[in-house]
Design a protein around this motif. Structure first.
Motif, PDB file in Angstrom:
ATOM      1  N   GLY A 275      63.604  41.712  44.537  1.00 50.66           N
ATOM      2  CA  GLY A 275      63.125  42.643  43.520  1.00 50.66           C
ATOM      3  C   GLY A 275      61.659  42.419  43.189  1.00 50.66           C
ATOM      4  N   VAL A 276      61.234  41.155  43.142  1.00 50.85           N
ATOM      5  CA  VAL A 276      59.838  40.821  42.882  1.00 50.85           C
ATOM      6  C   VAL A 276      58.930  41.452  43.932  1.00 50.85           C
ATOM      7  N   LEU A 277      59.274  41.250  45.216  1.00 45.74           N
ATOM      8  CA  LEU A 277      58.442  41.784  46.289  1.00 45.74           C
ATOM      9  C   LEU A 277      58.490  43.310  46.317  1.00 45.74           C
ATOM     10  N   CYS A 278      59.678  43.876  46.136  1.00 42.27           N
ATOM     11  CA  CYS A 278      59.818  45.331  46.194  1.00 42.27           C
ATOM     12  C   CYS A 278      58.994  46.015  45.112  1.00 42.27           C
ATOM     13  N   MET A 279      59.040  45.499  43.892  1.00 40.40           N
ATOM     14  CA  MET A 279      58.293  46.126  42.800  1.00 40.40           C
ATOM     15  C   MET A 279      56.789  45.970  42.996  1.00 40.40           C
ATOM     16  N   ASN A 280      56.353  44.795  43.430  1.00 38.90           N
ATOM     17  CA  ASN A 280      54.924  44.566  43.631  1.00 38.90           C
ATOM     18  C   ASN A 280      54.372  45.461  44.741  1.00 38.90           C
ATOM     19  N   TYR A 356      52.881  34.994  40.510  1.00 45.47           N
ATOM     20  CA  TYR A 356      53.492  36.323  40.385  1.00 45.47           C
ATOM     21  C   TYR A 356      53.495  36.815  38.942  1.00 45.47           C
ATOM     22  N   MET A 357      53.589  35.912  37.997  1.00 43.52           N
ATOM     23  CA  MET A 357      53.474  36.339  36.598  1.00 43.52           C
ATOM     24  C   MET A 357      52.103  36.956  36.339  1.00 43.52           C
ATOM     25  N   VAL A 358      51.063  36.365  36.917  1.00 43.86           N
ATOM     26  CA  VAL A 358      49.718  36.935  36.801  1.00 43.86           C
ATOM     27  C   VAL A 358      49.687  38.324  37.425  1.00 43.86           C
ATOM     28  N   LEU A 390      44.800  46.010  44.084  1.00 47.39           N
ATOM     29  CA  LEU A 390      45.038  45.924  45.534  1.00 47.39           C
ATOM     30  C   LEU A 390      44.908  44.497  46.040  1.00 47.39           C
ATOM     31  N   SER A 391      44.089  43.671  45.381  1.00 51.23           N
ATOM     32  CA  SER A 391      44.028  42.262  45.782  1.00 51.23           C
ATOM     33  C   SER A 391      45.363  41.574  45.509  1.00 51.23           C
ATOM     34  N   MET A 392      46.008  41.957  44.404  1.00 49.63           N
ATOM     35  CA  MET A 392      47.301  41.366  44.062  1.00 49.63           C
ATOM     36  C   MET A 392      48.422  41.951  44.911  1.00 49.63           C
ATOM     37  N   TYR A 393      48.270  43.186  45.355  1.00 46.91           N
ATOM     38  CA  TYR A 393      49.205  43.782  46.315  1.00 46.91           C
ATOM     39  C   TYR A 393      49.200  42.957  47.598  1.00 46.91           C
ATOM     40  N   GLY A 394      48.005  42.689  48.144  1.00 43.22           N
ATOM     41  CA  GLY A 394      47.914  41.859  49.338  1.00 43.22           C
ATOM     42  C   GLY A 394      48.369  40.436  49.076  1.00 43.22           C
ATOM     43  N   GLY A 395      48.004  39.904  47.894  1.00 39.71           N
ATOM     44  CA  GLY A 395      48.408  38.546  47.550  1.00 39.71           C
ATOM     45  C   GLY A 395      49.915  38.382  47.462  1.00 39.71           C
ATOM     46  N   GLY A 396      50.617  39.443  47.071  1.00 35.11           N
ATOM     47  CA  GLY A 396      52.069  39.372  47.008  1.00 35.11           C
ATOM     48  C   GLY A 396      52.693  39.123  48.370  1.00 35.11           C
TER      49      GLY A 396
END
Length: 546
Positions: A275-280, A356-358, A390-396
């Motif tokens: 769920g974490v990955l899917c939502m991010n 991931y909280m960030v 988008l940086s956090m999208y890639g970071g996920g």
């Protein structure tokens, strides 16, 4: 073949000798990921392919020809919306193939998986080239979408487990380096494809078919070199001057035990992380596809210094803001690739759960700030928010393999990662559907173009809040799910692991410390094309600031 002479692709063949430099592994992984990352850039082919029959102008199909007829029709051109199905299939088959064959990869090793990936990805491109020649869209779907998608899945996960084992002290950084390549593949492939299309285009050919043939050939060579460079550490290997931290003094979120892949679907932590990955990913991937029209519709003439709404612009002004929006999209791609390395490396210091909280807290705040930035006409705040998002999208993407290793151990992390990538396949459908259909719904209600994304931003922020809740609920995996000593020993036997490299007369090529120049040349080989891609991207970015 005798046991003393293992096959070229066998796992026993690639066990590294003492003295092997682990810094050779990231460029080998990058060689694979930079090639398959072109999946993100396939849209460069859509416009010329939409004129494959008409060449100069699109010859549209008649109204009665639907999608199924377009699969085999030869007298009219494919619609861009039809061609987009290849992009969808890429990520559906990436996730499903990684899930299906992740366990096989752990047993046969990364080299064999990478070779199969090269054959599927490049062979699929060649089959698609044949589909262009015969103007059969089903061949393109089967070639690049299905066969190529399988190659994407195997290539994507092929280095993950190996890198984590080579870098137990820097798990996030190691996977960040490789997965950075997947984000950067389109930076190289898209401008290269555009140049090749221009070179091969004639009065009777749009130039895509020979472009695919050339790129498939180049990619195959590059991927095979990367595959041959793969090595795995002997069981129990660890870096010099480093030892595993005392379990009693480390976070309970980092285990020294190992979960078998066959059990992960039964474990709640796996589904919470799914769920974490899917939502991010859902929140980010929908924005990627709509970034250019969104910027144009929200700011209109402000992008070129005139006070006009998008609907009031003339043809020349529309062309000017489209160029600026292309620069915005290029800027997002730079933050996407940079975030993959930066956030994954930071996660080694912050911890995966905190990272991931960030992502979720900061991402939600940024999404909610966007309507106000748009309303006040603050382009820089608007653009800055999306760059960080988008940086956090890639970071996920790059942080999640290390998160899996922390929770489930390293023995089968590649296979478990493959199962988790079904979340990406789901997000690849969910994210674009939410953004695109919300836009259409708002336009149908008569809402001005510059305001149609406001509700969407709130929905995306809400999705990140769902991801935050999933992340907060993740705790240590219960002891009952970890393999016993006998089960782990059996799994290591099936995975052909050895404790040292002098067993059974196995032939090895590396019997002395790796020459530093070899390491330098390996990095140059991948950084040169990546640098060229970044340079071409920066040229597009300059259009936004000019």
């Amino acid at each position: 073949m005798s046991e003393a002479s293992p096959r070229l692709l066998s796992k026993e063949r690639i066990i590294a000798q003492p003295g092997f430099n682990r810094w050779l592994m990231p460029p080998a992984a990058l060689a694979i990921h930079l090639c398959i990352g072109m999946a993100y850039g396939f849209s460069v082919f859509w416009l010329p392919l939409s004129k494959a029959v008409g060449i100069k102008e699109t010859i549209g199909c008649s109204a009665e020809i639907g999608f199924l007829q377009e699969l085999t029709v030869t007298h009219c051109d494919w619609k861009i919306s039809t061609l987009g199905w290849m992009y969808t299939l890429f990520f559906v088959f990436l996730g499903s193939s990684a899930a299906l064959w992740g366990g096989w990869l752990e047993h046969v090793g990364p080299r064999k998986a990478a070779v199969v990936s090269a054959c599927c990805w490049c062979g699929g491109m060649l089959f698609s080239a044949a589909g262009i020649y015969y103007h059969q869209f089903w061949m393109m779907l089967l070639g690049s979408g299905v066969i190529g998608g399988i190659g994407l899945g195997l290539g994507y996960i092929s280095p993950v487990s190996t890198l984590i084992k080579w870098f137990p002290d820097r798990r996030g950084m190691a996977t960040g380096m490789a997965i950075m390549g997947f984000g950067g593949g389109a930076m190289i492939g898209s401008p290269l494809a555009a140049e090749l299309i221009k070179f091969f285009a004639t009065d009777t050919d749009v130039g895509v078919m020979p472009t695919l043939i050339v790129m498939a050939t180049v990619y195959f060579v590059f991927m095979m070199v990367g595959a041959m460079g793969y090595r795995i550490p002997a069981s129990g290997w660890q870096p010099a001057d480093w030892s595993p931290p005392d379990a009693s003094k480390t976070s309970k979120m980092i285990t020294q035990k190992h979960v078998h892949v066959k059990n992960v679907f039964k474990i709640k932590q796996f589904w919470l992380l799914w769920g974490v990955l899917c939502m991010n990913v859902s929140a980010g991937i929908g924005i990627i596809g709509m970034s250019s029209p969104m910027l144009q519709e929200v700011f209109g003439g402000q992008l070129i210094g005139i006070s006009k709404l998008y609907a009031d612009l003339n043809k020349d002004e529309l062309a000017a803001i489209a160029a600026a929006a292309a620069g915005f999209t290029a800027l997002l791609s730079l933050f996407n690739i940079g975030g993959r390395f930066l956030w994954a490396s930071l996660s080694d210091l912050l911890g995966r759960k905190t990272t991931y909280m960030v992502f979720f807290l900061l991402g939600s705040a940024l999404y909610l700030s966007i309507p106000e930035s748009a309303k006040t006409g603050n382009i820089m705040l608007f653009v800055g928010a999306f760059c960080i998002i988008l940086s956090m999208y890639g970071g996920g993407f790059s942080t999640v393999p290390a998160y899996l290793a922390d929770l489930f151990g390293t023995q089968m992390v590649g296979a478990i990662h493959g199962r988790l990538l079904t979340a990406w396949a789901t997000a690849g459908i969910l994210g674009p559907v939410i953004v695109n259909y919300m836009r259409e719904y708002q336009l149908a209600l008569g809402i001005p173009r510059e305001q149609v994304y406001n509700q969407t931003m709130m929905i995306l922020a809400g999705m990140l809040m769902i991801g935050l809740v999933c992340n907060l609920l993740i705790g240590p995996v219960a002891d009952k799910w970890f393999m016993t000593e006998s089960e782990l020993a059996e799994e290591k036997r099936l995975a052909h692991e050895v404790v040292n490299n002098k067993n059974k007369g196995i032939e090895v090529k590396i019997a002395k410390p790796t020459n530093l120049m070899v390491v330098v040349l390996a990095w140059v080989a991948v950084l040169l094309p990546l640098g060229w891609g970044i340079y071409k991207t920066l040229l597009n970015v300059s259009k936004f600031f000019s």
